[in-house]
Scaffold this active site. Structure first.
Site, PDB file in Angstrom:
ATOM      1  N   TYR A 162       7.302  -2.689   1.025  1.00  0.00           N
ATOM      2  CA  TYR A 162       7.584  -1.576  -0.237  1.00  0.00           C
ATOM      3  C   TYR A 162       8.740  -1.454  -0.731  1.00  0.00           C
ATOM      4  O   TYR A 162       9.654  -0.827  -2.224  1.00  0.00           O
ATOM      5  CB  TYR A 162       6.501  -0.824  -0.260  1.00  0.00           C
ATOM      6  CG  TYR A 162       5.097  -1.121   0.432  1.00  0.00           C
ATOM      7  CD1 TYR A 162       4.459  -2.468  -0.285  1.00  0.00           C
ATOM      8  CD2 TYR A 162       4.096   0.112   0.660  1.00  0.00           C
ATOM      9  CE1 TYR A 162       3.134  -2.113  -0.269  1.00  0.00           C
ATOM     10  CE2 TYR A 162       3.014  -0.715   0.553  1.00  0.00           C
ATOM     11  CZ  TYR A 162       2.353  -0.905   0.622  1.00  0.00           C
ATOM     12  OH  TYR A 162       0.910  -1.346   0.932  1.00  0.00           O
ATOM     13  N   LYS A 165       1.046   2.869   2.878  1.00  0.00           N
ATOM     14  CA  LYS A 165       2.254   2.809   3.861  1.00  0.00           C
ATOM     15  C   LYS A 165       3.278   3.040   3.508  1.00  0.00           C
ATOM     16  O   LYS A 165       4.358   2.922   4.780  1.00  0.00           O
ATOM     17  CB  LYS A 165       2.168   1.493   4.347  1.00  0.00           C
ATOM     18  CG  LYS A 165       0.527   1.080   5.176  1.00  0.00           C
ATOM     19  CD  LYS A 165       0.405  -0.540   5.831  1.00  0.00           C
ATOM     20  CE  LYS A 165       0.502  -1.555   4.545  1.00  0.00           C
ATOM     21  NZ  LYS A 165      -0.682  -1.542   3.050  1.00  0.00           N
ATOM     22  N   ARG A 195      -5.037 -19.497  -7.786  1.00  0.00           N
ATOM     23  CA  ARG A 195      -6.584 -19.879  -9.142  1.00  0.00           C
ATOM     24  C   ARG A 195      -7.572 -18.740  -9.614  1.00  0.00           C
ATOM     25  O   ARG A 195      -8.105 -18.056  -9.609  1.00  0.00           O
ATOM     26  CB  ARG A 195      -7.855 -20.091  -7.331  1.00  0.00           C
ATOM     27  CG  ARG A 195      -7.358 -21.071  -6.139  1.00  0.00           C
ATOM     28  CD  ARG A 195      -8.173 -21.159  -5.472  1.00  0.00           C
ATOM     29  NE  ARG A 195      -9.256 -22.275  -6.657  1.00  0.00           N
ATOM     30  CZ  ARG A 195     -10.733 -22.597  -5.568  1.00  0.00           C
ATOM     31  NH1 ARG A 195     -10.699 -21.876  -3.909  1.00  0.00           N
ATOM     32  NH2 ARG A 195     -12.157 -22.890  -5.758  1.00  0.00           N
ATOM     33  N   THR A 243      -7.540 -12.066  -9.129  1.00  0.00           N
ATOM     34  CA  THR A 243      -8.232 -12.098  -9.146  1.00  0.00           C
ATOM     35  C   THR A 243      -8.222 -11.487  -7.340  1.00  0.00           C
ATOM     36  O   THR A 243      -9.319 -11.198  -7.101  1.00  0.00           O
ATOM     37  CB  THR A 243      -8.511 -13.476  -7.990  1.00  0.00           C
ATOM     38  OG1 THR A 243      -7.677 -14.168  -6.854  1.00  0.00           O
ATOM     39  CG2 THR A 243      -8.427 -14.643  -9.136  1.00  0.00           C
ATOM     40  N   GLY A 244      -7.758 -10.218  -7.449  1.00  0.00           N
ATOM     41  CA  GLY A 244      -7.907  -9.369  -6.596  1.00  0.00           C
ATOM     42  C   GLY A 244      -8.360  -8.267  -6.594  1.00  0.00           C
ATOM     43  O   GLY A 244      -8.614  -8.332  -7.696  1.00  0.00           O
TER      44      GLY A 244
END
Length: 361
Positions: free
Chosen positions: A148, A117, A37, A13-14
């Site tokens: 990371y 990053k 979700r 969903t991202g």
């Protein structure tokens, strides 16, 4: 290899995960979307609901899934400290990889989405270390905690254990379609511009002078998805990290007017003064709810759209963030994305899906 590729997209969903789902579905994959979700995943995604922090829930969800040949890990969880973020995000990835193994899935390749990053450190450390630009994938890790790095270590250990290939993808500031996703730079700017248009406020650039003047790179979520799909299915791309920029650069002193023009706004002369977008938009919630009713918008809660603090962080960077794309080009990924089109395509889709108003221009 199985006759048909079957993907598990974690974070479906991202902003990145959703675009990966759309790309794979368009290419004929079977796509399972794992999220809290998952019903909010792109249409056609087979939903798997689980909290990534719940090891047993993840294992149970994966035991119910059809065969999975490829994993696309595109989720992350923020925390109060980087040490805590390291522990949480590494454990979440471990839960998924262990769950796939326990369920008997034969995974061929794992894609891990991280970001630049990797070279700069967490937000609080921006500017503390200044690696040479453009960033190169073999740049040594910084001597500070970075979740990371912990995710990569989990990935490498599981690849050795289970025998799959892997790729790590490091996008810059991500611009693309998603609702309810963290760090959505393009949607944040669209909300800011829409509120300025509605209220008559000046559409002022709020960042530092360096961001206004310096060359900037962004990463279109669609291009990230294309590179991820390429790496997952190209043997020559295996077992390497890849930078994932659009392939062009721009300066906000030019791009700001392009964005303003789309919304029918004047772009005031930048006075060199940094402002907090989070503070400027402190009253955005009631304004947006009124706009949602007036224009029939699909999402009245602006907290699910705009991430003011993240755009403040992006616009507050005084260090150059340009990535070298030579490695993936030499391996055969020659795709390119116009950054102007990245912004304008996003704004048009947001209008089409009634996420932001379509103003007369």
């Amino acid at each position: 290899m199985t006759e048909r590729r079957n993907a598990l997209v974690v974070g479906s969903t991202g902003i990145v995960g959703g675009n990966i789902c759309e790309r794979l579905l368009a290419d004929g994959w079977v796509v399972h979307g794992l999220a809290r979700r998952p019903e909010r995943s792109p249409k056609g995604t087979e939903p798997l609901a689980a909290n990534l922090n719940d090891r047993q829930a993840v294992a149970d969800a994966l035991s119910r899934a059809g065969p999975i040949t490829h994993l696309f890990q595109a989720s992350w969880t923020p925390a109060d400290t980087e040490e805590e973020a390291c522990k949480i995000n590494a454990q979440q990835l471990s839960n998924v990889l262990d769950g796939l193994q326990a369920a008997g899935h034969t995974v061929e390749h794992v894609v891990l989405i991280t970001g630049v990053k990797h070279y700069l450190g967490p937000f609080k450390d921006f500017g503390r270390y200044l690696p040479d630009t453009p960033f190169l994938e073999d740049t040594p890790r910084l001597p500070i905690p970075n979740f990371y790095y912990d995710q990569e270590d989990v990935l490498f250990a599981a690849a050795k254990r289970d025998g799959f290939t892997w790729s790590v993808h490091r996008p810059n500031a991500i611009v693309g379609f998603a609702v309810g996703a963290l760090m959505n730079h393009g949607l944040t700017l669209a909300c800011y511009a829409s509120i300025c248009r509605e209220t008559g406020r000046p559409f002022a650039f709020t960042g530092v002078q360096e961001q206004w003047d310096m060359l900037t790179e962004i990463s279109d979520a669609r291009l990230i998805a294309r590179q991820a799909a390429w790496a997952a299915t190209t043997p020559e791309a295996a077992n390497k990290p890849y930078n994932t920029g659009n392939g062009d650069v721009f300066r906000y002193k030019r791009m700001w007017k392009i964005i303003a023009d789309h919304f029918g706004l004047d772009a005031p002369t930048y006075d060199g003064r940094q402002q907090s977008l989070q503070e400027l938009m402190a009253d955005a919630d009631p304004i947006w709810r009124s706009m949602a009713e007036k224009y029939g918008l699909a999402e009245p809660d602006i907290s699910r759209l705009a991430t003011w603090w993240h755009t403040d962080a992006d616009f507050g960077r005084k260090v150059e963030c340009i990535s070298d794309m030579t490695r993936s080009r030499k391996a055969g990924f020659l795709d390119y994305q116009s950054s102007t089109d990245t912004f304008l395509d996003l704004f048009r889709r947001l209008e089409d899906e009634r996420i932001i108003p379509r103003f007369e221009r």
